[in-house]
Design a protein around this motif. Structure first.
Motif, PDB file in Angstrom:
ATOM      1  N   LYS A 576      61.378 -60.934   6.002  1.00  0.00           N
ATOM      2  CA  LYS A 576      60.392 -61.859   6.472  1.00  0.00           C
ATOM      3  C   LYS A 576      61.069 -62.947   7.443  1.00  0.00           C
ATOM      4  O   LYS A 576      62.075 -63.287   7.215  1.00  0.00           O
ATOM      5  CB  LYS A 576      59.175 -62.396   5.896  1.00  0.00           C
ATOM      6  CG  LYS A 576      58.186 -63.688   5.681  1.00  0.00           C
ATOM      7  CD  LYS A 576      58.211 -64.963   4.746  1.00  0.00           C
ATOM      8  CE  LYS A 576      57.296 -64.366   3.731  1.00  0.00           C
ATOM      9  NZ  LYS A 576      56.464 -64.855   2.551  1.00  0.00           N
ATOM     10  N   THR A 577      60.494 -62.514   8.625  1.00  0.00           N
ATOM     11  CA  THR A 577      60.997 -63.731  10.207  1.00  0.00           C
ATOM     12  C   THR A 577      60.435 -65.220   9.773  1.00  0.00           C
ATOM     13  O   THR A 577      58.618 -65.309   9.879  1.00  0.00           O
ATOM     14  CB  THR A 577      60.778 -62.450  10.956  1.00  0.00           C
ATOM     15  OG1 THR A 577      60.992 -61.508  11.377  1.00  0.00           O
ATOM     16  CG2 THR A 577      61.084 -64.216  12.054  1.00  0.00           C
ATOM     17  N   TRP A 578      60.431 -66.122   9.659  1.00  0.00           N
ATOM     18  CA  TRP A 578      59.683 -67.047   9.489  1.00  0.00           C
ATOM     19  C   TRP A 578      59.957 -67.920  10.867  1.00  0.00           C
ATOM     20  O   TRP A 578      60.353 -68.158  11.675  1.00  0.00           O
ATOM     21  CB  TRP A 578      60.805 -69.113   9.084  1.00  0.00           C
ATOM     22  CG  TRP A 578      61.142 -68.484   7.348  1.00  0.00           C
ATOM     23  CD1 TRP A 578      62.260 -67.382   7.158  1.00  0.00           C
ATOM     24  CD2 TRP A 578      59.981 -68.622   5.944  1.00  0.00           C
ATOM     25  NE1 TRP A 578      62.049 -67.311   5.496  1.00  0.00           N
ATOM     26  CE2 TRP A 578      61.114 -67.748   4.981  1.00  0.00           C
ATOM     27  CE3 TRP A 578      59.083 -69.134   5.951  1.00  0.00           C
ATOM     28  CZ2 TRP A 578      60.267 -67.947   3.716  1.00  0.00           C
ATOM     29  CZ3 TRP A 578      58.217 -68.862   5.434  1.00  0.00           C
ATOM     30  CH2 TRP A 578      59.635 -68.672   3.920  1.00  0.00           C
ATOM     31  N   ARG A 579      58.580 -68.523  10.505  1.00  0.00           N
ATOM     32  CA  ARG A 579      57.684 -69.145  12.616  1.00  0.00           C
ATOM     33  C   ARG A 579      57.159 -70.513  11.748  1.00  0.00           C
ATOM     34  O   ARG A 579      57.666 -71.019  10.826  1.00  0.00           O
ATOM     35  CB  ARG A 579      57.201 -68.290  12.794  1.00  0.00           C
ATOM     36  CG  ARG A 579      56.961 -66.498  12.776  1.00  0.00           C
ATOM     37  CD  ARG A 579      55.551 -65.906  13.328  1.00  0.00           C
ATOM     38  NE  ARG A 579      56.140 -64.532  13.683  1.00  0.00           N
ATOM     39  CZ  ARG A 579      56.468 -63.867  13.217  1.00  0.00           C
ATOM     40  NH1 ARG A 579      56.020 -63.674  11.662  1.00  0.00           N
ATOM     41  NH2 ARG A 579      56.446 -62.587  13.632  1.00  0.00           N
ATOM     42  N   ILE A 740      68.511 -69.544  -6.078  1.00  0.00           N
ATOM     43  CA  ILE A 740      67.930 -69.596  -5.281  1.00  0.00           C
ATOM     44  C   ILE A 740      67.908 -70.997  -4.310  1.00  0.00           C
ATOM     45  O   ILE A 740      67.014 -70.906  -2.878  1.00  0.00           O
ATOM     46  CB  ILE A 740      65.780 -68.946  -5.888  1.00  0.00           C
ATOM     47  CG1 ILE A 740      65.417 -70.157  -6.669  1.00  0.00           C
ATOM     48  CG2 ILE A 740      66.257 -68.044  -6.149  1.00  0.00           C
ATOM     49  CD1 ILE A 740      64.124 -70.670  -6.310  1.00  0.00           C
ATOM     50  N   ALA A 741      68.408 -71.937  -4.602  1.00  0.00           N
ATOM     51  CA  ALA A 741      67.946 -73.443  -3.707  1.00  0.00           C
ATOM     52  C   ALA A 741      68.485 -72.625  -1.969  1.00  0.00           C
ATOM     53  O   ALA A 741      68.070 -73.097  -1.354  1.00  0.00           O
ATOM     54  CB  ALA A 741      69.120 -74.313  -4.739  1.00  0.00           C
ATOM     55  N   TYR A 742      69.914 -72.019  -1.927  1.00  0.00           N
ATOM     56  CA  TYR A 742      70.090 -71.472  -1.050  1.00  0.00           C
ATOM     57  C   TYR A 742      69.067 -71.251   0.063  1.00  0.00           C
ATOM     58  O   TYR A 742      68.687 -71.069   1.386  1.00  0.00           O
ATOM     59  CB  TYR A 742      71.588 -71.117  -1.261  1.00  0.00           C
ATOM     60  CG  TYR A 742      72.165 -70.689  -0.072  1.00  0.00           C
ATOM     61  CD1 TYR A 742      72.668 -71.637   1.429  1.00  0.00           C
ATOM     62  CD2 TYR A 742      72.327 -69.549   0.744  1.00  0.00           C
ATOM     63  CE1 TYR A 742      73.540 -71.490   2.595  1.00  0.00           C
ATOM     64  CE2 TYR A 742      72.579 -68.928   2.195  1.00  0.00           C
ATOM     65  CZ  TYR A 742      72.973 -69.980   3.101  1.00  0.00           C
ATOM     66  OH  TYR A 742      73.625 -69.584   4.460  1.00  0.00           O
ATOM     67  N   ASN A 749      64.648 -74.449   7.182  1.00  0.00           N
ATOM     68  CA  ASN A 749      65.396 -74.319   8.418  1.00  0.00           C
ATOM     69  C   ASN A 749      65.306 -74.014   9.548  1.00  0.00           C
ATOM     70  O   ASN A 749      65.125 -74.110  10.520  1.00  0.00           O
ATOM     71  CB  ASN A 749      67.331 -74.315   8.216  1.00  0.00           C
ATOM     72  CG  ASN A 749      68.649 -75.158   6.896  1.00  0.00           C
ATOM     73  OD1 ASN A 749      67.264 -76.605   7.530  1.00  0.00           O
ATOM     74  ND2 ASN A 749      69.140 -75.218   7.262  1.00  0.00           N
ATOM     75  N   ALA A 750      65.318 -72.127   9.156  1.00  0.00           N
ATOM     76  CA  ALA A 750      64.137 -71.625   9.957  1.00  0.00           C
ATOM     77  C   ALA A 750      63.478 -72.073  10.320  1.00  0.00           C
ATOM     78  O   ALA A 750      62.919 -71.802  11.967  1.00  0.00           O
ATOM     79  CB  ALA A 750      64.106 -69.685   8.928  1.00  0.00           C
ATOM     80  N   GLU A 869      66.917 -68.849  12.630  1.00  0.00           N
ATOM     81  CA  GLU A 869      68.076 -67.620  12.918  1.00  0.00           C
ATOM     82  C   GLU A 869      69.421 -68.601  13.545  1.00  0.00           C
ATOM     83  O   GLU A 869      69.469 -68.777  14.425  1.00  0.00           O
ATOM     84  CB  GLU A 869      67.927 -66.023  13.632  1.00  0.00           C
ATOM     85  CG  GLU A 869      69.411 -65.178  13.640  1.00  0.00           C
ATOM     86  CD  GLU A 869      68.535 -63.938  14.487  1.00  0.00           C
ATOM     87  OE1 GLU A 869      69.657 -63.495  14.184  1.00  0.00           O
ATOM     88  OE2 GLU A 869      67.534 -63.919  15.134  1.00  0.00           O
ATOM     89  N   ARG A 870      70.859 -68.025  13.570  1.00  0.00           N
ATOM     90  CA  ARG A 870      71.745 -68.554  13.978  1.00  0.00           C
ATOM     91  C   ARG A 870      71.898 -68.511  15.479  1.00  0.00           C
ATOM     92  O   ARG A 870      72.028 -67.563  15.386  1.00  0.00           O
ATOM     93  CB  ARG A 870      73.079 -68.418  13.248  1.00  0.00           C
ATOM     94  CG  ARG A 870      72.792 -69.234  11.812  1.00  0.00           C
ATOM     95  CD  ARG A 870      73.874 -68.631  10.761  1.00  0.00           C
ATOM     96  NE  ARG A 870      74.405 -69.636   9.231  1.00  0.00           N
ATOM     97  CZ  ARG A 870      75.113 -69.212   8.417  1.00  0.00           C
ATOM     98  NH1 ARG A 870      76.056 -68.530   8.844  1.00  0.00           N
ATOM     99  NH2 ARG A 870      75.271 -70.029   7.239  1.00  0.00           N
TER     100      ARG A 870
END
Length: 902
Positions: A576-579, A740-742, A749-750, A869-870
């Motif tokens: 999945k790509t977070w938007r 799963i916290a990370y 963040n994304a 994404e970094r």
């Protein structure tokens, strides 16, 4: 009183009793020849002669001894009657000729010695009067005759063996000796009659008179009254008949027995010392003997028997033949040790060959892929072994009989004829010897059969174990793969599918076992045990794999997999790509509910239980099937339903129990969506902090703490079915949330980065201040391009090394452990990065155009990456067009650095 008489046949005993006591016993008619007159024992009452005061007297007339009618072999009856007379009579008359005094046998001394000895042994003798009646007296004075008889009696008494209680008893303690001499019955008849009258008067005299012959009991009466005579004599005769000391053989029989025994021992000793026997004994001591042992032993046996027949031919035939049979048996007993040792070595060799043959046939059968069963291979090898054994028996075991038993290993030799064709008993002797040799062969054959059976049994067990174990390995591999694949997906109907896998595997592999072992010809019990074990092994494999998946470590991984499937992947299963507009809280809640579902699914085992009580009977029925491929196809017709191996689950109870578990665990996901991201750009909710705190509060509760309604145990679940207790579920959930916290933090963040749209995070005043303060350094870099390039290369190499080392993940272990871990990886990672840079520098990506079109190179700008994404992980994308076909190639940041270096 009782008076009896004994003596030689035709010596005038009955005549004497008739004249003395007035009885009427039959007397011999001399005109008709001298023969036996009295047979057995006769009893009569003496005539009183008109004297009412006379003592009642019973007179007993015995059959004469040494009669030609009975012969020399039948002397037992005369000894029995003489002993009976001595035990029953008060006065025993010993009738003898005057001329026989001084002779050994004619005077009856052997008979007297026998009855004296047996009388002391069998009876508790009373004192008896022995009256020696000397017939046809001569000129020898009576005193001299008395002295001779007394001397003979004393010698007999001293020499005979007496019982211990009478060892020191004197002759006079049991007997009173009296003597009387009578005139010749024919030449001095009148004088004989006078002597008989005088003897009669002595029986009437009182006991105090020295000449009296009356018993010395009370008032001169006998100790046994007349009323008890029948019982007394009956018991006395029974004791006499049962005593074997009186059944002595005749003189010639005794001589034949002794001499034939000596001859037999001599022949046996000659055979034992023969050179051929010594040679054979030495040969069989360390291994099988030479061929022809049976022929050699048969020749030695025949020679010994022939020599025996020659030496013992003049003795009694009955004794000679009996000793001959005994000699034949002794020869077999002496020679069978050689045969037994030889057969032992042969048996070992035959058994070894049989074992090798079974294994060799097995190897050939496997190499040629034949379908020959083990039973057929074992039967063929055993048949060959038995054929070799029969040949060995025929060569080693003699048999002089014509009716040898081939089945028991008896060998028929060429010398099957009787040893002595002129003697009828020879065939019986040879048959006895053959029977003895047959027993020797039968014992050895039985040992071989036991050893063959043990070899076949051991090899069968080994083969069966290998085949079953091979099937088990295949089963474990396939079943474990099916179960693991199913549990990885963790569908809602996982237990129903696991039950189908269990039943299908049980049906399949029980059939495989039955078909594989068909060639072993196992009985129904053995096959039932093996197929039952396979069905049970299938159940154990499925159960073990399920319980492994439900272990605390594995269940957390399964929960993470389920969480990632919902949280980190889209509907197509792609990452999945977070938007900016994605709802992380809702996705987190859905993913947590999926993880809770997986945890509840694995908390309690829902597999059918093993039915050990009916499994054996069920598989026994299955084992009778000729076609194992349709086990379970028709339970009513075949009795092979695989479900019969397992106890059916109560679906309603399982569903209710599962609902209780799911309801108890649903609280874990209750706080998942309580805080969300403010869409107006407000402050970010602390999802991670809230979830972990809630998990810690629940995990900190004890099993007995039900403040939050969480149960201490699963209601309605058996102890053996519980795979994860409520307390274990709490600990697993706590560990799951910490892991799963990370991922949740990265997603947040994304989303935040996507909301910023890629704008620089530093403010404008900071950028201006950096330009003013760093103007001199920037000018220095411009004046020194080589140094600037070198610094840029070092910077990019450091960033690439940082990304490959995954420093952030290492620092999660702690500062010191993280540094130690990074120190061990920095050199190998640097080498890998340098090698990759060299490869990329030599193969820089270029625009490629094919013969049908042209290439267009587009580089995605910095803000085109996925949200969150970094920057350093963004990649350029190269699109190559040609003939309407397009390809996308991801190029890592290291490739850009390689282009710059180029």
């Amino acid at each position: 009183q009782v008076v009896a008489i004994m003596g030689p046949q035709s010596s005038g005993k009955s005549t004497l009793l008739n004249h003395v006591f007035g009885v009427r016993f039959d007397e011999m008619n001399a005109d008709l020849g001298r023969s036996q007159t009295t047979k057995g024992v006769w009893l009569s009452r003496a005539a009183s002669g008109g004297d009412d005061a006379a003592v009642p007297t019973l007179v007993m007339d015995l059959e004469g001894t040494d009669g030609r009618e009975r012969g020399e072999d039948d002397t037992a009856f005369e000894k029995q009657t003489a002993l009976f007379a001595m035990a029953a009579a008060d006065v025993l008359l010993v009738n003898m000729w005057c001329n026989d005094i001084g002779r050994e046998v004619a005077s009856g001394k052997p008979l007297l010695k026998t009855i004296f000895q047996v009388n002391l042994k069998v009876f508790n003798p009373k004192k008896t009067t022995l009256l020696f009646v000397i017939r046809d007296k001569s000129r020898t004075p009576l005193e001299m005759l008395e002295a001779n008889l007394r001397e003979d009696l004393d010698r007999i008494w001293t020499a005979m063996k007496k019982p211990e209680k009478h060892a020191d008893a004197a002759f006079d303690a049991f007997f009173t000796l009296k003597f009387v001499a009578l005139s010749h019955y024919e030449h001095a008849h009148e004088k004989f009659v006078e002597d008989a009258e005088a003897l009669r008067e002595r029986f009437s005299l009182p006991p105090s008179d020295p000449r009296s012959l009356r018993p010395s009991g009370d008032d001169g009466r006998a100790a046994v009254p007349a009323a008890g005579l029948v019982v007394s004599w009956r018991e006395a005769w029974r004791a006499v008949k049962e005593n074997r000391d009186l059944d002595l053989p005749a003189h010639n029989v005794m001589v034949a027995t002794v001499r034939c025994e000596e001859i037999a021992r001599e022949r046996l000793a000659c055979v034992a010392s023969d050179r051929e026997i010594a040679h054979l004994s030495a040969a069989v001591a360390s291994g099988p003997g030479p061929r022809g042992i049976a022929e050699t032993l048969t020749g030695l046996t025949r020679s010994a028997l022939e020599k025996y027949d020659e030496d013992a031919g003049y003795f009694d035939a009955t004794v000679r033949n009996a000793k001959r049979r005994e000699l034949a048996s002794r020869l077999v007993l002496a020679l069978r040790k050689i045969v037994a040792k030889h057969l032992t070595h042969v048996k070992e060799a035959v058994a070894r060959d049989a074992k090798d043959a079974i294994r060799a046939r097995r190897t050939r059968a496997e190499d040629s892929r034949t379908t020959s069963g083990f039973a057929a291979l074992a039967a063929a090898a055993s048949a060959e072994a038995r054929a070799k054994w029969r040949d060995a028996i025929a060569d080693a075991v003699p048999n002089d009989g014509d009716d040898g038993d081939d089945e028991s290993g008896g060998a028929k030799t060429a010398s099957g004829a009787a040893v002595d064709a002129d003697v009828d008993e020879s065939d019986a002797d040879a048959a006895a010897a053959a029977a003895t040799w047959s027993r020797v062969a039968a014992v050895a054959t039985a040992e071989l059969e036991r050893e063959l059976a043990a070899i076949v049994s051991a090899e069968r067990k080994t083969r069966v174990d290998e085949d079953v174990r091979a099937i088990e390995r295949v089963m474990e591999r396939h079943v474990a793969a099916d179960v693991s694949s199913l549990l990885d997906d963790a569908p809602a109907d996982a237990w129903a599918k696991l039950e189908k896998i269990l039943l299908a595997a049980a049906k399949k592999y029980v059939g495989v076992v039955s078909r594989t072992l068909a060639g072993f010809e196992l009985d129904a019990t053995e096959l039932a045990a093996l197929t039952t074990a396979m069905a049970k092994r299938v159940h154990e494999t499925v159960d073990a794999r399920v319980r492994d998946a439900a272990s605390p470590t594995c269940v957390v991984e399964s929960m993470k997999t389920a969480f990632s499937r919902v949280f980190s992947k889209d509907t197509k299963g792609l990452p999945k790509t977070w938007r900016a507009n994605d709802d992380v809280a809702a996705a987190n809640a859905r993913a947590r509910r999926e993880a809770v579902r997986v945890l509840g699914l694995l908390a309690v085992c829902r597999l059918p239980a093993w039915r050990g009580d009916v499994a054996a009977g069920h598989v026994a029925a299955v084992s009778d099937m000729s076609d194992m491929s349709d086990i379970g196809a028709s339970p009513t017709r075949r009795g092979g339903d695989p479900a019969a191996w397992f106890a059916p689950r109560a679906e309603a109870l399982d569903a209710a129990s599962q609902d209780v578990v799911d309801a108890a665990l649903s609280g874990f996901a209750a706080t998942a969506g309580s805080d969300v991201v403010d869409e107006s750009g407000g402050e970010k909710a602390n999802l991670v902090t809230n979830d972990v705190a809630a998990s810690d509060s629940r995990a900190g509760a004890t099993d007995d703490d039900d403040d939050d309604g969480f149960p201490g145990e699963w209601p309605g679940a058996k102890d053996e079915d519980v795979m994860l207790s409520p307390a274990q579920c709490k600990r697993a959930w706590k560990k799951f949330e910490s892991e799963i916290a990370y991922a949740v933090s990265q997603a947040l963040n994304a989303v935040e980065a996507a909301a910023r749209g890629g704008s620089p995070s530093a403010p404008a005043w900071m950028i201006a201040l950096l330009i003013v303060c760093g103007f001199d350094e920037m000018m220095w870099l411009l004046r020194h391009p080589f140094s600037a390039t070198l610094l840029l290369a070092v910077f990019l190499f450091g960033r690439a090394l940082y990304n490959n080392l995954d420093v952030e993940a290492a620092m999660k272990m702690g500062v010191i452990p993280g540094l130690v871990f990074l120190s061990t990886k920095i050199i190998p990672t640097a080498i890998v990065v340098l090698k990759r840079l060299m490869d990329e520098g030599n193969n820089a990506p270029i625009a490629v155009a094919d013969a049908a079109g042209k290439a267009k190179v587009e580089t995605d700008p910095g803000g085109g990456g996925s949200p969150g994404e970094r920057p350093e992980s963004r990649v350029g994308r190269v699109h190559v067009s040609g003939d309407g076909a397009r390809r996308r190639v991801a190029v890592a940041e290291e490739s850009q650095y390689a282009q710059l270096v180029s």
